[in-house]
Design a protein around this motif. Sequence first.
Motif, mmCIF file in Angstrom:
data_model
loop_
_atom_site.group_PDB
_atom_site.id
_atom_site.type_symbol
_atom_site.label_atom_id
_atom_site.label_comp_id
_atom_site.label_asym_id
_atom_site.label_seq_id
_atom_site.Cartn_x
_atom_site.Cartn_y
_atom_site.Cartn_z
ATOM 1 N N GLU A 43 0.830 -1.206 0.000
ATOM 2 C CA GLU A 43 0.000 0.000 0.000
ATOM 3 C C GLU A 43 0.865 1.255 0.000
ATOM 4 O O GLU A 43 0.523 2.247 -0.649
ATOM 5 N N ASN A 44 1.996 1.220 0.717
ATOM 6 C CA ASN A 44 2.907 2.365 0.693
ATOM 7 C C ASN A 44 3.414 2.630 -0.720
ATOM 8 O O ASN A 44 3.459 3.776 -1.170
ATOM 9 N N TRP A 45 3.799 1.573 -1.427
ATOM 10 C CA TRP A 45 4.264 1.728 -2.810
ATOM 11 C C TRP A 45 3.137 2.207 -3.712
ATOM 12 O O TRP A 45 3.339 3.080 -4.569
ATOM 13 N N ALA A 46 1.939 1.661 -3.532
ATOM 14 C CA ALA A 46 0.799 2.074 -4.354
ATOM 15 C C ALA A 46 0.490 3.555 -4.144
ATOM 16 O O ALA A 46 0.235 4.292 -5.106
ATOM 17 N N THR A 47 0.531 3.997 -2.896
ATOM 18 C CA THR A 47 0.273 5.404 -2.601
ATOM 19 C C THR A 47 1.335 6.294 -3.241
ATOM 20 O O THR A 47 1.017 7.318 -3.853
ATOM 21 N N LEU A 48 2.587 5.890 -3.108
ATOM 22 C CA LEU A 48 3.674 6.660 -3.719
ATOM 23 C C LEU A 48 3.449 6.800 -5.221
ATOM 24 O O LEU A 48 3.533 7.902 -5.775
ATOM 25 N N LEU A 49 3.143 5.693 -5.884
ATOM 26 C CA LEU A 49 2.961 5.734 -7.328
ATOM 27 C C LEU A 49 1.709 6.510 -7.734
ATOM 28 O O LEU A 49 1.723 7.264 -8.714
ATOM 29 N N ARG A 50 0.621 6.373 -6.975
ATOM 30 C CA ARG A 50 -0.595 7.135 -7.269
ATOM 31 C C ARG A 50 -0.338 8.633 -7.149
ATOM 32 O O ARG A 50 -0.841 9.425 -7.947
ATOM 33 N N ASP A 51 0.434 9.014 -6.135
ATOM 34 C CA ASP A 51 0.719 10.439 -5.919
ATOM 35 C C ASP A 51 1.701 10.995 -6.945
ATOM 36 O O ASP A 51 1.671 12.191 -7.238
ATOM 37 N N TRP A 52 2.567 10.165 -7.474
ATOM 38 C CA TRP A 52 3.643 10.629 -8.343
ATOM 39 C C TRP A 52 3.293 10.555 -9.824
ATOM 40 O O TRP A 52 3.619 11.457 -10.594
ATOM 41 N N LEU A 53 2.645 9.477 -10.233
ATOM 42 C CA LEU A 53 2.337 9.289 -11.652
ATOM 43 C C LEU A 53 1.090 10.066 -12.044
ATOM 44 O O LEU A 53 0.187 10.273 -11.228
ATOM 45 N N PRO A 54 1.015 10.480 -13.296
ATOM 46 C CA PRO A 54 -0.178 11.194 -13.753
ATOM 47 C C PRO A 54 -1.386 10.271 -13.767
ATOM 48 O O PRO A 54 -1.250 9.051 -13.941
ATOM 49 N N PRO A 55 -2.584 10.823 -13.577
ATOM 50 C CA PRO A 55 -3.805 10.001 -13.524
ATOM 51 C C PRO A 55 -4.005 9.142 -14.772
ATOM 52 O O PRO A 55 -4.570 8.062 -14.690
ATOM 53 N N SER A 56 -3.525 9.574 -15.915
ATOM 54 C CA SER A 56 -3.744 8.818 -17.153
ATOM 55 C C SER A 56 -2.988 7.488 -17.141
ATOM 56 O O SER A 56 -3.264 6.619 -17.966
ATOM 57 N N SER A 57 -2.057 7.297 -16.207
ATOM 58 C CA SER A 57 -1.298 6.042 -16.165
ATOM 59 C C SER A 57 -1.976 4.989 -15.301
ATOM 60 O O SER A 57 -1.510 3.858 -15.227
ATOM 61 N N GLU A 58 -3.060 5.334 -14.643
ATOM 62 C CA GLU A 58 -3.775 4.373 -13.800
ATOM 63 C C GLU A 58 -4.517 3.372 -14.672
ATOM 64 O O GLU A 58 -5.074 3.703 -15.704
ATOM 65 N N ALA A 59 -4.531 2.157 -14.189
ATOM 66 C CA ALA A 59 -5.234 1.107 -14.946
ATOM 67 C C ALA A 59 -6.653 0.957 -14.473
ATOM 68 O O ALA A 59 -7.012 1.228 -13.399
#
Length: 59
Positions: A43-59
């Motif tokens: 969850e820590n990694w997921a939060t980091l990536l959600r906060d850092w990557l642009p929304p268009s990269s979410e699956a």
Amino acid sequence: MSENIHDLHTFMAQVTTEMASEHERIYAKSAGGPGTTGGEGEENWATLLRDWLPPSSEA
């Protein structure tokens, strides 16, 4: 002569410190079971990536 450090380097250093601190905290309470601690780490990694990557990269 002062060294010119890019903002990305500063960000990565901060994230590295925060993630290491979280890993130590989770590891210290690993008596709760590997499933619990693994889930928290993920969850820590997921939060980091959600906060850092642009929304268009979410699956």
